[in-house]
Scaffold this motif. Sequence first.
Motif, PDB file in Angstrom:
ATOM      1  N   UNK A 340      13.019   2.276   5.279  1.00  0.00           N
ATOM      2  CA  UNK A 340      14.467   2.294   5.090  1.00  0.00           C
ATOM      3  C   UNK A 340      14.952   0.924   4.652  1.00  0.00           C
ATOM      4  N   UNK A 341      15.666   0.882   3.531  1.00  0.00           N
ATOM      5  CA  UNK A 341      16.267  -0.362   3.055  1.00  0.00           C
ATOM      6  C   UNK A 341      17.477  -0.724   3.917  1.00  0.00           C
ATOM      7  N   UNK A 342      17.920  -1.974   3.830  1.00  0.00           N
ATOM      8  CA  UNK A 342      19.098  -2.379   4.620  1.00  0.00           C
ATOM      9  C   UNK A 342      20.327  -1.521   4.375  1.00  0.00           C
ATOM     10  N   UNK A 343      20.436  -0.896   3.168  1.00  0.00           N
ATOM     11  CA  UNK A 343      21.613  -0.058   2.886  1.00  0.00           C
ATOM     12  C   UNK A 343      21.449   1.368   3.407  1.00  0.00           C
ATOM     13  N   UNK A 344      20.306   1.661   4.039  1.00  0.00           N
ATOM     14  CA  UNK A 344      20.083   2.982   4.621  1.00  0.00           C
ATOM     15  C   UNK A 344      19.261   3.918   3.765  1.00  0.00           C
ATOM     16  N   UNK A 345      19.082   3.618   2.485  1.00  0.00           N
ATOM     17  CA  UNK A 345      18.278   4.487   1.617  1.00  0.00           C
ATOM     18  C   UNK A 345      16.798   4.317   1.942  1.00  0.00           C
ATOM     19  N   UNK A 346      16.014   5.350   1.624  1.00  0.00           N
ATOM     20  CA  UNK A 346      14.579   5.319   1.906  1.00  0.00           C
ATOM     21  C   UNK A 346      13.817   5.196   0.588  1.00  0.00           C
ATOM     22  N   UNK A 347      12.834   4.321   0.584  1.00  0.00           N
ATOM     23  CA  UNK A 347      12.055   4.074  -0.626  1.00  0.00           C
ATOM     24  C   UNK A 347      10.572   4.022  -0.271  1.00  0.00           C
ATOM     25  N   UNK A 348       9.753   4.108  -1.298  1.00  0.00           N
ATOM     26  CA  UNK A 348       8.313   3.997  -1.126  1.00  0.00           C
ATOM     27  C   UNK A 348       7.943   2.570  -0.750  1.00  0.00           C
ATOM     28  N   UNK A 349       7.014   2.454   0.202  1.00  0.00           N
ATOM     29  CA  UNK A 349       6.516   1.133   0.583  1.00  0.00           C
ATOM     30  C   UNK A 349       4.996   1.120   0.430  1.00  0.00           C
ATOM     31  N   UNK A 350       4.484   0.053  -0.171  1.00  0.00           N
ATOM     32  CA  UNK A 350       3.042  -0.101  -0.361  1.00  0.00           C
ATOM     33  C   UNK A 350       2.627  -1.457   0.196  1.00  0.00           C
ATOM     34  N   UNK A 351       1.624  -1.460   1.066  1.00  0.00           N
ATOM     35  CA  UNK A 351       1.072  -2.710   1.590  1.00  0.00           C
ATOM     36  C   UNK A 351      -0.050  -3.180   0.672  1.00  0.00           C
ATOM     37  N   UNK A 352       0.001  -4.434   0.257  1.00  0.00           N
ATOM     38  CA  UNK A 352      -1.034  -4.957  -0.636  1.00  0.00           C
ATOM     39  C   UNK A 352      -1.388  -6.382  -0.235  1.00  0.00           C
ATOM     40  N   UNK A 353      -2.519  -6.820  -0.739  1.00  0.00           N
ATOM     41  CA  UNK A 353      -2.870  -8.237  -0.744  1.00  0.00           C
ATOM     42  C   UNK A 353      -3.189  -8.598  -2.177  1.00  0.00           C
ATOM     43  N   UNK A 354      -2.269  -9.289  -2.832  1.00  0.00           N
ATOM     44  CA  UNK A 354      -2.510  -9.698  -4.211  1.00  0.00           C
ATOM     45  C   UNK A 354      -3.694 -10.652  -4.284  1.00  0.00           C
ATOM     46  N   UNK A 355      -3.985 -11.321  -3.162  1.00  0.00           N
ATOM     47  CA  UNK A 355      -5.082 -12.278  -3.119  1.00  0.00           C
ATOM     48  C   UNK A 355      -6.439 -11.578  -3.067  1.00  0.00           C
ATOM     49  N   UNK A 356      -6.581 -10.566  -2.173  1.00  0.00           N
ATOM     50  CA  UNK A 356      -7.869  -9.886  -2.013  1.00  0.00           C
ATOM     51  C   UNK A 356      -7.991  -8.624  -2.861  1.00  0.00           C
ATOM     52  N   UNK A 357      -6.856  -8.076  -3.310  1.00  0.00           N
ATOM     53  CA  UNK A 357      -6.880  -6.846  -4.096  1.00  0.00           C
ATOM     54  C   UNK A 357      -6.678  -5.587  -3.282  1.00  0.00           C
ATOM     55  N   UNK A 358      -6.623  -5.707  -1.965  1.00  0.00           N
ATOM     56  CA  UNK A 358      -6.413  -4.527  -1.115  1.00  0.00           C
ATOM     57  C   UNK A 358      -5.042  -3.926  -1.386  1.00  0.00           C
ATOM     58  N   UNK A 359      -4.983  -2.620  -1.559  1.00  0.00           N
ATOM     59  CA  UNK A 359      -3.728  -1.919  -1.785  1.00  0.00           C
ATOM     60  C   UNK A 359      -3.300  -1.845  -3.234  1.00  0.00           C
ATOM     61  N   UNK A 360      -3.933  -2.602  -4.118  1.00  0.00           N
ATOM     62  CA  UNK A 360      -3.525  -2.578  -5.527  1.00  0.00           C
ATOM     63  C   UNK A 360      -3.786  -1.218  -6.186  1.00  0.00           C
ATOM     64  N   UNK A 361      -4.914  -0.522  -5.893  1.00  0.00           N
ATOM     65  CA  UNK A 361      -5.081   0.826  -6.473  1.00  0.00           C
ATOM     66  C   UNK A 361      -3.958   1.773  -6.060  1.00  0.00           C
ATOM     67  N   UNK A 362      -3.521   1.678  -4.795  1.00  0.00           N
ATOM     68  CA  UNK A 362      -2.429   2.534  -4.331  1.00  0.00           C
ATOM     69  C   UNK A 362      -1.124   2.188  -5.046  1.00  0.00           C
ATOM     70  N   UNK A 363      -0.888   0.901  -5.268  1.00  0.00           N
ATOM     71  CA  UNK A 363       0.327   0.494  -5.975  1.00  0.00           C
ATOM     72  C   UNK A 363       0.292   0.986  -7.422  1.00  0.00           C
ATOM     73  N   UNK A 364      -0.851   0.879  -8.073  1.00  0.00           N
ATOM     74  CA  UNK A 364      -0.976   1.388  -9.446  1.00  0.00           C
ATOM     75  C   UNK A 364      -0.739   2.889  -9.486  1.00  0.00           C
ATOM     76  N   UNK A 365      -1.250   3.606  -8.476  1.00  0.00           N
ATOM     77  CA  UNK A 365      -1.045   5.057  -8.428  1.00  0.00           C
ATOM     78  C   UNK A 365       0.432   5.388  -8.291  1.00  0.00           C
ATOM     79  N   UNK A 366       1.143   4.618  -7.476  1.00  0.00           N
ATOM     80  CA  UNK A 366       2.581   4.847  -7.299  1.00  0.00           C
ATOM     81  C   UNK A 366       3.330   4.563  -8.605  1.00  0.00           C
TER      82      UNK A 366
END
Length: 400
Positions: A340-366
């Motif tokens: 939930x954003x501060x304004x109350x709307x709900x958005x997609x959230x993706x956890x990543x590590x730009x340093x290690x690359x973890x989560x980047x495939x999921x972000x690309x898929x989104x």
Amino acid sequence: MNDTFIADPARVVLVGVDFGRDPDFDDSLDELALLAGTAGDQAVARVIARRKAPDAALFVGSGKADEIKALVLGERAEAVLFDQALSPIQQRNLENHLGVPVSDRTALILEIFAQRARSHEGKLQVELAQLQYLATRLVRRWSHLERQRGGIGARGGPGERQMELDRRMIDERIKQLKLRLKKVERQRNTQRKARARGGQLRVSLVGYTNAGKSTLFNALTKADSYAADQLFATLDTTTRALYLGGDNGGALLSDTVGFIRDLPHKLVEAFKATLQEAADAHLLLHVIDCASPKLLEQWAEVERVLSEINCADTPQIVVFNKLDRLPDVARPRRLVDQVQRPDGSRVLRVFVSAYSGEGLPELRAALAAVARGDDAAQALSLVAQPPALIDTAVLPLPHP
């Protein structure tokens, strides 16, 4: 033989004043210390004052000013930095009282921007913001401006003050810069229209300074933009093609300047052309440092600035970066969910590590799902997780 001279960092005293009205007041002055370090200064002491209202003459009052003066002498400090904006008269009085130069947060940020701007447009924007700030400092700021200039044929007429001449020159330069920036903005608009005709998804990275936007930008686009663990590592907008794989085509990804608490309003105005990349984007990737103890405050500040540039309603994916810096007990149960954003709307959230690359495939898929026209709920079902484990519950925000 290299005879390059490297100056020692200036020794500075940091001062913050808590008026009891700002819930985001930084009583540690850590961010001001980071700003000082980014500008090439070394913080040797920190002072916190508490008042109901600013002192008209010295901002902190005479007693606290004497305490700061003793610290300046004891630590052999060369300057004093305030975390709040000072009026020209307060700044002048403090310098007379303390015997060293005094700057506020606004001047410090402007100095950093002046050091870091690389592009022609960036330099114009910074100079404009600096001159607009300086124009307010001409009021009873420097004693040499009180001298009279007169005589037949003297520029400005008999008896015109040097201060008035300086103000006129600044006003003329501001007008010139605004005209040149309008020309640059027209050129940028032409480039944007050309990109828009290509029909590609336009994505902009936004976020608090030092959230890791440039590192993420490089990881996604294989670019080599400058990235460093410091505030305002990059100022100039860079756009690169982003390949999304398969039949998803690609997108255009732009890296924009980072936001910060109490960003000078004149600087927001001066960087309007640069921030226009965010305003014209189809999608914002709001990058947040999920390991920061100030996560919520930084999130809210970016949302506030996005509202100022009319981007509050632009679709977002929230990217919680620096996953590698979270302790095991604070790691999320899964890498993709909704928040939930501060304004109350709900958005997609993706956890990543730009340093290690973890989560980047999921972000690309989104991103690929958005490029195909899918909504957030559909994007959730496309990541590599069993649909039964995916819900829309808002997870607690992780803290170290």
